[in-house]
Design an enzyme around this catalytic site. Structure first.
Site, short mmCIF file in Angstrom:
data_model
loop_
_atom_site.label_atom_id
_atom_site.label_comp_id
_atom_site.label_asym_id
_atom_site.label_seq_id
_atom_site.Cartn_x
_atom_site.Cartn_y
_atom_site.Cartn_z
N ASP A 193 31.82 43.84 41.83
CA ASP A 193 31.59 42.61 41.09
C ASP A 193 31.01 41.51 41.99
OD1 ASP A 193 31.66 40.98 38.82
OD2 ASP A 193 33.65 41.67 38.25
N ASP B 246 29.78 40.40 29.97
CA ASP B 246 31.20 40.19 29.65
C ASP B 246 31.38 39.98 28.15
OD1 ASP B 246 32.22 40.56 32.12
OD2 ASP B 246 32.60 38.45 32.58
C1 GLA Z 1 33.98 39.81 35.86
C2 GLA Z 1 33.62 41.13 35.21
C3 GLA Z 1 34.74 41.60 34.32
C4 GLA Z 1 36.01 41.74 35.15
C5 GLA Z 1 36.32 40.41 35.82
C6 GLA Z 1 37.47 40.55 36.78
O1 GLA Z 1 33.99 38.78 34.95
O2 GLA Z 1 32.42 41.03 34.50
O3 GLA Z 1 34.42 42.83 33.73
O4 GLA Z 1 35.84 42.76 36.10
O5 GLA Z 1 35.21 39.92 36.56
O6 GLA Z 1 37.75 39.39 37.46
#
Ligand code: GLA
Length: 715
Positions: free
Chosen positions: A471, A541
């Site tokens: 990430d 997301d």
């Molecule tokens: C980001 C990702 C999510 C998740 C969060 C965790 O927003 O896109 O899928 O992994 O971080 O903190």
């Protein structure tokens, strides 16, 4: 095939269906002749004529002006007054730049780049070698052809062969001058939670463009640009695409003159990049993938998909079956421990899923988003016996294990920050802005990269796991580095990217059998640079299926379905009782690599059966997603989304049809099937492939949203 015709001093780069041509004129200049369908090049695009007020090269004659002639690369302040590709600030203080063509080289394959993601393989490469007498720099401009994909990759290398230090201030190694035409500009625009929506606007006189200055390719714009003839559609008309193999700040600009001439430039963002090149040093630009289609936008996408699968993604994973995962994030956020995770693992196994992914929260003191980043050791409160013991238990259940990391970031209250407050990006004398309560590590500092890589290796060696979700949850600001001298501060963002790529290389090399998935607060770093290391990327997301449809449609314009990670979710905002049913969610997720994010310990028996059935159906079509040709049917109405994926040999196809609009239809024209064939699905429904454009398939209407997955095989 690359051919040099010595008589006309013309280079012709031929791929399966396209041709790119350029000519050396007056020995020193490389003019662009043509890019388009094979054998249509007339070669008269570079007629020289006197144009009043255009600066001309006196020694050549009044009719030769770099301002009016189409060139392969343009240089700052040397007679081309348009937007230009290359600008070098010389030791004498001015930035006038003029590289003369010197010679060329054609060789098989391509040069491997160590520090940058790039297209693997390649059939042949043309290297044009230029020299600028004042800066004493050599510029090598590369064109690698990928014949089967109808793609050409362009990048450049600068070498300072003089005694003085110079500064590269602009380095757009990809330039395409187009003689004229009525084009639309197609880009992928968006924001957090609505990435990569297709944006189309007429190319007008003046400059239009896209860029990122956010330190990642970003949610707002994507390093992809297409020009399509105004009259072109999904399956008809001419179009060009440009895709940058880079994950940081970029720019792509289209300039149209009053007389209708076009110039496209793609490269590093000139506002946030400049590079100090000392005597003897070299600098490589990232590369751009170019493609041309005479058969509309579908063919353009297919060329890019083939290129990305065949030459960008790690070969070990590009066409390999991907696991169907249960990811802990949407159901549990940071609130999980070993026992909860094992409950999920048991249930996931009973649902025939392949893997459990332990998302954010397993390390350091990570109980919320304000802490823990940088402390890459296991949180023993949550995993009392450690990760290795947990992974044994997961594998004993019969599942694989995936683990989330965010190695480029640091929480201010981490142990790492206490020890190394100078390891964060920050301009001198200023306070660093926060993003999601975190700071960014200074990856321009090799020591930081090595430290994080070693910390992760120490924690993960000995743990059996098969997947990493990588990430990147904020953008960059105040991007200064404590280890760079004043004259190199403007290199920080590109050096950060090089550090990130080194981190990706070291970790993927340390865990060669592990599948890496990219992510950046959803889809903020969805680009060909990342796909070089991570063959799939979390698309957004926003997992509401109705919202996901335009995101995924835009993504598929430039990237193959196997790059797109899509999960069936139930979230705080997107509850099963209040929004589309599981079937619709599944249908939408089938645009890419399927997974689930929901509390699977609370499903009723009907939902469990449904999920089991979905996974069986998905596995039956996954090979099409991994290697087939994507067609978007023409003339879809507002709210209609259809993805048709046809096997390369046309023996089978899958149609994913979704209609969230008011207008219902019962027949849909398809394309791309084998005209003489008859296709049949498992239930015995038949469809004829007889007319490529007008084969029709029945569309069922169901509840609020029409949906259909039609899978057919030649009988
Ligand atoms: C980001 C990702 C999510 C998740 C969060 C965790 O927003 O896109 O899928 O992994 O971080 O903190």
């Amino acid at each position: 095939m690359i051919i040099f015709d010595d008589k006309n001093k013309t280079f012709r780069l031929k791929t399966r269906n396209t041709e790119y041509a350029m000519r050396i004129v007056h020995e020193k200049y490389v003019v662009h002749l043509y890019y388009g369908g094979k054998n249509h090049c007339r070669g008269d695009a570079c007629k020289e004529k006197i144009v009043d007020f255009a600066p001309y090269i006196a020694e050549v004659g009044e009719s030769f002006s770099l301002d009016t002639i189409p060139t392969e690369l343009s240089f700052f302040d040397s007679g081309d007054t348009k937007d230009v590709a290359v600008k070098i600030k010389n030791a004498n203080g001015d930035a006038t730049t003029l590289f003369y063509y010197k010679t060329y080289r054609v060789f098989e394959g391509r040069e491997e780049l160590k520090d940058l993601p790039h297209s693997r393989g390649g059939d042949q490469t043309l290297e044009l070698i230029y020299f600028d007498e004042v800066s004493a720099c050599v510029l090598r401009s590369y064109y690698t052809i990928f014949e089967e994909c109808d793609t050409i990759v362009r990048y450049a290398k600068f070498e300072n062969s003089g005694k003085n230090t110079v500064y590269i201030e602009q380095a757009s190694a990809c330039q395409l001058d187009i003689a004229g035409g009525d084009y639309s500009l197609v880009t992928l625009a968006g924001d957090y939670c609505c990435e990569r929506n297709i944006a189309e606007s007429p190319v007008h006189v003046g400059i239009q463009g896209i860029y990122s200055k956010r330190g990642h390719s970003s949610h707002r714009s994507n390093p992809f640009l297409a020009l399509k003839e105004k009259s072109a559609s999904e399956n008809k008309g001419e179009a060009y695409a440009f895709e940058f193999v880079y994950s940081g700040d970029f720019e792509a600009r289209v300039e149209k003159s009053f007389s209708g001439k076009l110039r496209v430039l793609m490269g590093l963002n000139r506002d946030t990049f400049s590079w100090c090149l000392e005597s003897g040093e070299t600098f490589y630009t990232p590369e751009t993938i170019l493609t041309y289609s005479a058969e509309g936008m579908n063919k353009l996408s297919q060329n890019l998909h083939d290129h990305i699968r065949g030459h960008i993604m790690p070969p070990r994973f590009a066409y390999a079956e991907r696991p169907v995962v249960i990811n802990t994030w949407e159901a549990m956020h940071f609130n999980f421990d070993e026992s909860k995770a094992l409950q999920y693992a048991l249930r996931a196994k009973s649902l025939d899923m392949d893997m459990i992914v332990i998302d954010d929260g397993w390390y350091g003191n990570r109980c919320n988003d304000a802490s823990g980043l940088g402390d890459w050791y296991v949180n023993r409160k949550k995993f009392t016996e450690g990760l290795a013991a947990f992974s044994e238990k997961v594998h004993a259940i019969g599942l694989k294990l995936g683990i989330w990391i965010e190695p480029e970031m640091i929480s201010p209250n981490s142990d790492l920050y206490k020890k190394h407050p100078d390891w964060v990006l920050c301009s001198r004398g200023r306070k660093a802005s926060f993003g999601r309560k975190q700071l960014v590590l200074d990856l321009a500092n090799d020591e930081v990269v090595d430290y994080i890589v070693n910390a992760l290796k120490r924690t993960l060696f000995g743990v059996k796991f098969e997947y990493i979700k990588w990430d990147f949850n904020r953008c960059l600001s105040e991007a200064g580095s404590a280890v760079l001298p004043a004259e190199r501060q403007s290199e920080t963002k590109h050096r950060f990217m090089l550090g990130s790529y080194r981190m990706h290389r070291l970790l993927t090399e340390a865990f060669p059998d592990v599948l890496f998935e990219g992510c950046s607060g959803g889809g903020g770093r969805f680009d060909a640079g990342m796909l070089y290391y991570c063959p799939q990327i979390w698309a957004s997301d926003n997992t509401d299926p109705v919202c996901r449809l335009p995101i995924q449609k835009g993504t598929l314009l430039a990237y193959p379905p196997s790059a797109l990670s899509a999960h069936v979710t139930v979230t705080r905002y997107n509850k099963l009782e209040t929004s589309p049913d599981l079937s619709f969610r599944f249908n939408v997720a089938c645009d890419g690599i399927l997974g689930y994010e929901m509390d699977i310990t609370r499903l009723d028996a009907g939902q469990e059966t449904q999920i089991r059935d979905q996974i069986v159906r998905y596995k039956a079509i996954q090979h099409l997603l991994l290697g087939g040709d994507v067609y978007i049917p023409s003339d879809l109405q507002n709210g209609e989304y259809a993805t048709l994926i046809v096997a390369k040999d046309k023996s089978e196809f899958v149609l994913l049809y979704r209609n969230t609009g008011a207008e219902k239809r019962d027949r849909l024209p398809l394309c791309g099937l084998k005209p003489s064939a008859e296709y049949e699905d498992a239930a015995g429904n038949r469809i004829k492939g007889d007319s490529l454009e007008f084969s029709n398939v029945c569309i069922q209407n169901k509840s609020d949203y029409s949906f259909l997955i039609f899978y057919g095989k030649i009988i």
